[in-house]
Motif scaffolding. Structure first.
Motif, short mmCIF file in Angstrom:
data_model
loop_
_atom_site.label_atom_id
_atom_site.label_comp_id
_atom_site.label_asym_id
_atom_site.label_seq_id
_atom_site.Cartn_x
_atom_site.Cartn_y
_atom_site.Cartn_z
N ASN A 1 -33.51 0.34 49.40
CA ASN A 1 -33.73 1.53 50.23
C ASN A 1 -32.53 1.87 51.09
O ASN A 1 -32.28 3.04 51.36
CB ASN A 1 -34.97 1.32 51.11
N ALA A 2 -31.79 0.84 51.51
CA ALA A 2 -30.63 1.08 52.36
C ALA A 2 -29.43 1.62 51.58
O ALA A 2 -28.53 2.24 52.16
CB ALA A 2 -30.23 -0.21 53.07
N LEU A 3 -29.40 1.38 50.27
CA LEU A 3 -28.24 1.74 49.46
C LEU A 3 -28.26 3.18 48.96
O LEU A 3 -27.28 3.65 48.40
CB LEU A 3 -28.12 0.80 48.26
N VAL A 4 -29.40 3.88 49.13
CA VAL A 4 -29.53 5.23 48.57
C VAL A 4 -29.80 6.25 49.65
O VAL A 4 -30.19 5.92 50.77
CB VAL A 4 -30.65 5.27 47.50
N MET B 1 -27.97 6.56 40.86
CA MET B 1 -28.52 5.31 41.41
C MET B 1 -27.42 4.25 41.42
O MET B 1 -26.78 4.01 40.39
CB MET B 1 -29.70 4.85 40.57
N PRO B 2 -27.15 3.60 42.55
CA PRO B 2 -26.09 2.58 42.60
C PRO B 2 -26.35 1.43 41.63
O PRO B 2 -27.49 1.03 41.40
CB PRO B 2 -26.15 2.10 44.06
N PHE B 3 -25.26 0.90 41.08
CA PHE B 3 -25.34 -0.22 40.14
C PHE B 3 -26.07 -1.40 40.77
O PHE B 3 -26.82 -2.13 40.10
CB PHE B 3 -23.92 -0.62 39.74
N ALA B 4 -25.87 -1.60 42.07
CA ALA B 4 -26.48 -2.74 42.75
C ALA B 4 -28.01 -2.71 42.67
O ALA B 4 -28.65 -3.76 42.58
CB ALA B 4 -26.04 -2.76 44.22
N VAL B 5 -28.60 -1.52 42.69
CA VAL B 5 -30.06 -1.42 42.62
C VAL B 5 -30.57 -1.94 41.28
O VAL B 5 -31.59 -2.63 41.20
CB VAL B 5 -30.52 0.03 42.87
N LEU C 1 -33.79 9.56 47.44
CA LEU C 1 -33.83 8.67 46.28
C LEU C 1 -34.54 7.36 46.58
O LEU C 1 -34.53 6.44 45.74
CB LEU C 1 -32.41 8.38 45.79
N LYS C 2 -35.14 7.23 47.74
CA LYS C 2 -35.70 5.94 48.14
C LYS C 2 -36.86 5.50 47.24
O LYS C 2 -36.99 4.32 46.90
CB LYS C 2 -36.13 5.98 49.61
N ALA C 3 -37.73 6.41 46.86
CA ALA C 3 -38.84 6.03 45.99
C ALA C 3 -38.34 5.61 44.62
O ALA C 3 -38.85 4.66 44.01
CB ALA C 3 -39.83 7.18 45.86
N ARG C 4 -37.30 6.29 44.11
CA ARG C 4 -36.73 5.89 42.83
C ARG C 4 -36.09 4.52 42.92
O ARG C 4 -36.18 3.71 41.98
CB ARG C 4 -35.69 6.92 42.37
N ALA C 5 -35.41 4.23 44.05
CA ALA C 5 -34.81 2.91 44.23
C ALA C 5 -35.88 1.83 44.26
O ALA C 5 -35.74 0.77 43.63
CB ALA C 5 -33.98 2.88 45.51
N THR C 6 -36.97 2.10 44.98
CA THR C 6 -38.08 1.15 45.03
C THR C 6 -38.67 0.93 43.65
O THR C 6 -38.94 -0.20 43.24
CB THR C 6 -39.17 1.64 45.99
N SER C 7 -38.87 2.01 42.90
CA SER C 7 -39.47 1.89 41.58
C SER C 7 -38.56 1.14 40.62
O SER C 7 -39.04 0.46 39.71
CB SER C 7 -39.81 3.28 41.01
N THR C 8 -37.25 1.23 40.81
CA THR C 8 -36.31 0.49 39.97
C THR C 8 -36.47 -1.01 40.18
O THR C 8 -36.47 -1.79 39.22
CB THR C 8 -34.86 0.92 40.26
N ARG D 1 -39.59 9.25 40.56
CA ARG D 1 -38.98 10.58 40.64
C ARG D 1 -39.90 11.58 41.35
O ARG D 1 -39.47 12.38 42.18
CB ARG D 1 -38.65 11.09 39.24
N ILE D 2 -41.20 11.51 41.02
CA ILE D 2 -42.14 12.44 41.64
C ILE D 2 -42.33 12.11 43.11
O ILE D 2 -42.41 12.99 43.97
CB ILE D 2 -43.49 12.40 40.91
N ALA D 3 -42.40 10.81 43.43
CA ALA D 3 -42.70 10.39 44.80
C ALA D 3 -41.62 10.78 45.78
O ALA D 3 -41.89 10.98 46.97
CB ALA D 3 -42.93 8.88 44.85
N ASP D 4 -40.37 10.87 45.33
CA ASP D 4 -39.30 11.29 46.24
C ASP D 4 -39.48 12.74 46.68
O ASP D 4 -39.08 13.11 47.78
CB ASP D 4 -37.93 11.12 45.55
N ALA D 5 -40.10 13.56 45.83
CA ALA D 5 -40.27 14.97 46.15
C ALA D 5 -41.65 15.27 46.72
O ALA D 5 -41.78 16.02 47.70
CB ALA D 5 -40.03 15.82 44.90
#
Length: 385
Positions: free
Chosen positions: A117-120, A1-5, A124-131, A259-263
């Motif tokens: 969402n644009a950075l990943v 996951m990028p530091f920016a997120v 990994l978009k759901a994980r980025a959103t959840s972060t 993590r689950i939502a991405d899959a």
């Protein structure tokens, strides 16, 4: 996951603290500014309304800027109005500061979700959103109790100063971590074209689901203290720990749910919303049993934010081509739920339903969301990953 997120999640943490911390500061503000308790409570409502209205408006404004410029601009305004709020001797100025702060917060939220969402990569978009959403849950666990503690010992203005000071490092982190290029909407997609994409009824249904699930969450969370003291029988001294337990559950929910939502997003929404509805029903029935009440405080925190953050991420899947306004409307739906849920719970209590009644309202809201989800068939196989 990028530091920016993670930096976006940090900024959302301070802003979430500001949004919810007034619940523990209302009496102090009313006394200091010589206004009634309901007038002081209006400061929270004003912030929520500003978030709902401001999200799409600020997102359209932010389309003209790079994401780094939009994020830093919104955050600087947010810091400035908290400084004004901490210094003002008048209620009217504080009310205006809350509205402006909500507008800035709404713009930041919308842009932050689109940026994450644009950075990943797609997986990994759901994980980025959840972060990013996790910043709000962390504010419930740490920020809101800390704000109440500051208010208790140093006055409500100290809490405003703390939010402003903690937001400053996020400005420099965003300047360093977020790319400075123009967002996709600035280079090809106009605001009008984004709005056209959002006419898709599937988008509106997902937003409705998000508002219903989040409304259920905050319906019970708002009245959790009177439920656990008046029905379960816990003493007031247990409340910080039990509220923190709900917040800890919500943090686990967004982390695991992402993590689950991405899959398997559909499986999570079907199973999660069914379990969430059943959990509210059992919680309402078992609220008088201390051990079971504690278990369901944790479990419902996990399920509520696991399903809720997945719905936020789902908005971006069905609103392809409109990332910024998708984030704005997801933010607005989140806050519609946060406003309507406590209102409905209060109506149920006022009608004589007792302190269990908000939990039954939460169950009904999730049941309605499940029915809408089933009838509309929002996700299709072609959309799943």
């Amino acid at each position: 996951m990028p530091f920016a997120v993670y930096m976006l999640g940090l900024a959302v943490f301070t802003q979430g603290t500001s949004e919810f911390m007034l619940s523990g500061l209302v009496a102090d503000i009313a006394r200091d500014l010589h206004v009634s308790i309901p007038a002081a409570g209006l400061l929270t409502s004003a912030f929520a309304v500003g978030m709902v209205i401001g999200a799409p408006l600020m997102a359209v404004l932010g389309l003209r800027w790079s994401r780094r410029r939009a994020l830093t601009g919104f955050l600087v305004v947010f810091i400035a109005v908290h400084v004004v709020g901490a210094l003002t001797p008048g209620y009217e100025v504080l009310l205006c500061a809350r509205v402006v702060g909500a507008l800035a917060n709404a713009g930041f939220w919308a842009t932050a979700l689109a940026t994450a969402n644009a950075l990943v990569e797609p997986g990994l978009k759901a994980r980025a959103t959840s972060t990013v959403v996790g910043g709000v849950t962390l504010s419930c666990v740490v920020g809101v109790p800390a704000g109440a503690l500051l208010g208790q010992y140093w006055g409500w203005r100290a809490a405003f100063w703390a939010v402003a000071v903690l937001s400053v490092p996020a400005v420099f982190a965003i300047l360093r971590a977020i790319p400075g290029g123009r967002p996709p909407s600035a280079s090809g997609t106009t605001a009008r074209e984004e709005l056209r994409v959002l006419r898709n009824p599937r988008v509106l249904v997902v937003l409705l689901l998000g508002a219903l699930v989040n409304g259920a969450t905050f319906c019970t969370f708002t009245y959790l203290t009177p439920l656990l003291t008046g029905v379960t029988g816990f003493g007031e001294g247990w409340m910080p720990a039990l509220l923190a337990l709900f917040g800890a559950g919500s943090f686990v929910g967004v982390a695991v749910g992402g993590r689950i939502a991405d899959a398997r997003p559909l499986a999570l929404l079907w199973a999660g919303s069914a379990a969430l509805c059943a959990g509210w029903v059992v919680f309402a029935l078992a609220a008088g049993v201390p051990v079971l009440a504690v278990v369901f405080v944790l479990v419902q925190g996990i399920l509520s934010f696991g399903v809720g953050s997945t719905l936020v991420a789902r908005v971006f899947s069905v609103a392809t081509g409109a990332p910024t306004l998708a984030g704005a409307l997801a933010t607005a739906a989140f806050n519609v739920g946060a406003t309507a849920g406590p209102w409905l719970g209060g109506l149920a209590i006022g009608a004589g339903g007792g302190f269990r009644s908000p939990v039954w309202v939460s169950a009904a809201l999730v049941a309605l969301a499940f029915a809408v989800f089933a009838l509309s068939r929002v996700p299709t196989r072609s959309r799943t990953r």
